[in-house]
Motif scaffolding. Structure first.
Motif, mmCIF file in Angstrom:
data_model
loop_
_atom_site.group_PDB
_atom_site.id
_atom_site.type_symbol
_atom_site.label_atom_id
_atom_site.label_comp_id
_atom_site.label_asym_id
_atom_site.label_seq_id
_atom_site.Cartn_x
_atom_site.Cartn_y
_atom_site.Cartn_z
ATOM 1 N N PRO A 164 -100.901 -55.899 -59.222
ATOM 2 C CA PRO A 164 -100.651 -56.621 -57.968
ATOM 3 C C PRO A 164 -100.753 -55.704 -56.745
ATOM 4 O O PRO A 164 -101.236 -56.124 -55.687
ATOM 5 C CB PRO A 164 -99.224 -57.148 -58.144
ATOM 6 C CG PRO A 164 -99.057 -57.279 -59.617
ATOM 7 C CD PRO A 164 -99.841 -56.148 -60.205
ATOM 8 N N ALA A 165 -100.338 -54.445 -56.908
ATOM 9 C CA ALA A 165 -100.431 -53.509 -55.776
ATOM 10 C C ALA A 165 -101.890 -53.304 -55.373
ATOM 11 O O ALA A 165 -102.216 -53.235 -54.184
ATOM 12 C CB ALA A 165 -99.786 -52.176 -56.157
ATOM 13 N N THR A 166 -102.752 -53.224 -56.363
ATOM 14 C CA THR A 166 -104.177 -53.054 -56.066
ATOM 15 C C THR A 166 -104.741 -54.293 -55.367
ATOM 16 O O THR A 166 -105.554 -54.190 -54.458
ATOM 17 C CB THR A 166 -104.955 -52.765 -57.369
ATOM 18 O OG1 THR A 166 -104.384 -51.608 -57.980
ATOM 19 C CG2 THR A 166 -106.418 -52.529 -57.103
ATOM 20 N N VAL A 167 -104.274 -55.459 -55.801
ATOM 21 C CA VAL A 167 -104.717 -56.686 -55.132
ATOM 22 C C VAL A 167 -104.316 -56.643 -53.666
ATOM 23 O O VAL A 167 -105.106 -56.976 -52.771
ATOM 24 C CB VAL A 167 -104.096 -57.935 -55.810
ATOM 25 C CG1 VAL A 167 -104.362 -59.189 -54.974
ATOM 26 C CG2 VAL A 167 -104.658 -58.114 -57.205
ATOM 27 N N ARG A 168 -103.084 -56.204 -53.408
ATOM 28 C CA ARG A 168 -102.623 -56.158 -52.016
ATOM 29 C C ARG A 168 -103.464 -55.188 -51.193
ATOM 30 O O ARG A 168 -103.776 -55.448 -50.030
ATOM 31 C CB ARG A 168 -101.150 -55.745 -51.965
ATOM 32 C CG ARG A 168 -100.210 -56.830 -52.439
ATOM 33 C CD ARG A 168 -98.810 -56.635 -51.895
ATOM 34 N NE ARG A 168 -98.250 -55.328 -52.219
ATOM 35 C CZ ARG A 168 -97.682 -55.021 -53.388
ATOM 36 N NH1 ARG A 168 -97.610 -55.937 -54.345
ATOM 37 N NH2 ARG A 168 -97.197 -53.824 -53.599
ATOM 38 N N VAL A 169 -103.862 -54.078 -51.819
ATOM 39 C CA VAL A 169 -104.707 -53.117 -51.104
ATOM 40 C C VAL A 169 -106.085 -53.735 -50.819
ATOM 41 O O VAL A 169 -106.610 -53.631 -49.713
ATOM 42 C CB VAL A 169 -104.839 -51.803 -51.915
ATOM 43 C CG1 VAL A 169 -105.907 -50.898 -51.302
ATOM 44 C CG2 VAL A 169 -103.500 -51.080 -51.961
ATOM 45 N N PRO B 5 -91.170 -49.152 -46.480
ATOM 46 C CA PRO B 5 -90.339 -49.005 -45.292
ATOM 47 C C PRO B 5 -91.240 -48.839 -44.075
ATOM 48 O O PRO B 5 -92.335 -48.285 -44.174
ATOM 49 C CB PRO B 5 -89.519 -47.743 -45.577
ATOM 50 C CG PRO B 5 -90.309 -46.998 -46.595
ATOM 51 C CD PRO B 5 -91.038 -48.026 -47.395
ATOM 52 N N GLY B 6 -90.812 -49.316 -42.976
ATOM 53 C CA GLY B 6 -91.600 -49.135 -41.765
ATOM 54 C C GLY B 6 -92.640 -50.223 -41.603
ATOM 55 O O GLY B 6 -92.398 -51.384 -41.920
ATOM 56 N N HIS B 7 -93.850 -49.793 -41.190
ATOM 57 C CA HIS B 7 -94.869 -50.769 -40.817
ATOM 58 C C HIS B 7 -95.318 -51.620 -41.999
ATOM 59 O O HIS B 7 -95.407 -51.145 -43.120
ATOM 60 C CB HIS B 7 -96.068 -50.048 -40.220
ATOM 61 C CG HIS B 7 -95.734 -49.293 -38.978
ATOM 62 N ND1 HIS B 7 -95.329 -49.908 -37.824
ATOM 63 C CD2 HIS B 7 -95.720 -47.959 -38.724
ATOM 64 C CE1 HIS B 7 -95.086 -48.989 -36.900
ATOM 65 N NE2 HIS B 7 -95.306 -47.802 -37.431
ATOM 66 N N LEU B 8 -95.644 -52.843 -41.641
ATOM 67 C CA LEU B 8 -96.169 -53.743 -42.668
ATOM 68 C C LEU B 8 -97.678 -53.510 -42.721
ATOM 69 O O LEU B 8 -98.364 -53.800 -41.775
ATOM 70 C CB LEU B 8 -95.922 -55.198 -42.285
ATOM 71 C CG LEU B 8 -94.530 -55.805 -42.429
ATOM 72 C CD1 LEU B 8 -93.553 -55.196 -41.448
ATOM 73 C CD2 LEU B 8 -94.632 -57.293 -42.204
ATOM 74 N N ASP B 9 -98.179 -52.954 -43.748
ATOM 75 C CA ASP B 9 -99.634 -52.911 -43.858
ATOM 76 C C ASP B 9 -100.062 -53.807 -45.016
ATOM 77 O O ASP B 9 -100.466 -54.945 -44.802
ATOM 78 C CB ASP B 9 -100.171 -51.480 -43.969
ATOM 79 C CG ASP B 9 -99.305 -50.600 -44.867
ATOM 80 O OD1 ASP B 9 -98.613 -51.143 -45.741
ATOM 81 O OD2 ASP B 9 -99.344 -49.370 -44.703
ATOM 82 N N THR B 10 -99.920 -53.292 -46.215
ATOM 83 C CA THR B 10 -100.331 -54.136 -47.344
ATOM 84 C C THR B 10 -99.349 -55.285 -47.589
ATOM 85 O O THR B 10 -99.619 -56.142 -48.433
ATOM 86 C CB THR B 10 -100.443 -53.296 -48.633
ATOM 87 O OG1 THR B 10 -99.179 -52.707 -48.900
ATOM 88 C CG2 THR B 10 -101.498 -52.219 -48.496
#
Lengths: 191, 179
Positions: A164-169, B5-10
């Motif tokens: 899921p982390a890769t999907v978000r990236v 923490p901090g900025h929302l990127d992903t």
């Protein structure tokens, strides 16, 4: 009560042609949108979506039912899309500009806009966005298309065979690239 | 889904989709209240997603698409032109019902795509054949799908029809018993 996808798949495995037809009805448009988003070419999307359903029909018995049918199907379809590109046909990809007439009778469903100026601006935006989307990686496009389709991130991850982390990236990079392209976007927020 | 923490990127898109855990969603909202950069990024992300949803997706002619799918299913073997993409067919996969039709084998070798001109030519040829068929040329139809390796020139062009229903109707033209 409509039978679930999983039930229809099991019936398909048992030779129930009507169940298979029902699965095709349910998934043909979603499959098409996904394949078109990833491949960017209607002829390729036609080829790959049909092949995906052929494989569902032949391999329905191998659907173990541990995952959702949708995940299984999307994974199968995405593998075909990526395989299709690897075989080198992706260079045929065309960027479809709103308003173009496609030679193969495809219908473009653009939202109706009354004001010509607004319509022109809208079409230009759409063209830029589509062109920018065509430059994304296939994985990014797939993740984005499934996100737009409303699939939860965990299911997209299962379909893409990644975390899921890769999907978000993938989604983040895709959206960032499009934001930059459409001009609205700005430099990344300072760290 | 873990928020950084901090900025929302992903986490921008997961936040928009409401996929973050409750505490993370709250933390993100608190950050957004303080960070103009992330608010702008959020607005632009939302705008891009909305615009993407509005991009017109071309739709195929679904009748034709389904007809082509039937042809591929009837073809039985690996789909035409896809020799390196063999499916991992599971044991116990269903026998395609439509493949039992007599024309299945005829379609087998010719299920690939055709240019538009070929379709036009085939329609013209088929019209001629439709006239000719009731005259009784149809007795050599193969009994099963697999036996159509040999040439079947009189029937072959029919696969070029986009609408298989039309092909199915040709069954009526098969002469009856003793025909």
């Amino acid at each position: 009560v409509e039978p679930s996808d999983e039930v229809l798949c099991r019936r398909t495995a048992a030779g129930d042609a009507a169940a298979f037809e029902r699965l095709v009805e349910r998934y043909q448009r979603r499959a098409w949108r996904l394949a078109w988003s990833v491949l960017g070419d209607a002829e390729d999307a036609r080829d790959v979506t049909q092949e995906a359903f052929v494989r569902v029909y032949r391999a329905a018995a191998s659907f173990a039912g541990r995952a959702r049918f949708s995940t299984w199907f999307y994974r199968l379809l995405l593998n075909l899309c990526l395989e299709h590109r690897r075989r080198g046909r992706w260079w045929r990809r065309r960027v479809v500009v709103a308003g173009d007439v496609e030679p193969d009778g495809l219908e473009h469903h653009a939202p109706p806009l009354d004001d010509p100026t607004e319509r022109l601006a809208h079409e230009q935006d759409m063209a830029r966005l589509t062109a920018a989307a065509a430059r994304l990686s296939p994985q990014q496009r797939a993740a984005l298309a499934l996100t737009l389709d409303g699939l939860p991130t965990v299911e997209i991850a299962a379909a893409l065979g990644c975390s899921p982390a890769t999907v978000r990236v993938h989604v983040h990079r895709a959206v960032s690239a499009l934001r930059a392209e459409v001009g609205a976007a700005a430099p990344e927020a300072p760290r | 889904v873990k928020a950084r923490p901090g900025h929302l990127d992903t986490t921008l898109v997961p936040y928009l989709r409401g996929e973050l855990a409750a505490d993370e969603q709250t933390a993100a909202a608190a950050h957004l209240a303080e960070c103009a950069g992330c608010r702008r990024a959020l607005d632009e992300t939302r705008a891009v997603l909305d615009a993407l949803r509005a991009v017109p997706v071309p739709e195929p002619d679904w009748d034709r698409w389904r007809a082509e799918l039937r042809i591929r299913l009837a073809a039985g073997g690996p789909a035409a032109g896809r020799g390196d993409a063999r499916p991992s067919v599971a044991a116990g996969a269903p026998a395609p019902g439509r493949a039992r039709r007599w024309w299945a084998g005829v379609l087998e070798r010719t299920a690939g795509r055709r240019p538009a001109w070929a379709l036009a030519a085939a329609v013209a040829a088929a019209v001629v054949l439709m006239v000719a068929l009731p005259a009784g040329r149809h007795q050599s139809a193969p009994p099963s799908g697999r036996s159509a390796r040999g040439p079947t020139p009189a029937v072959e062009p029919f696969d070029l029809f986009e609408d298989l229903d039309l092909i199915a109707h040709l069954d009526r033209l098969v002469p009856g018993p003793g025909g």
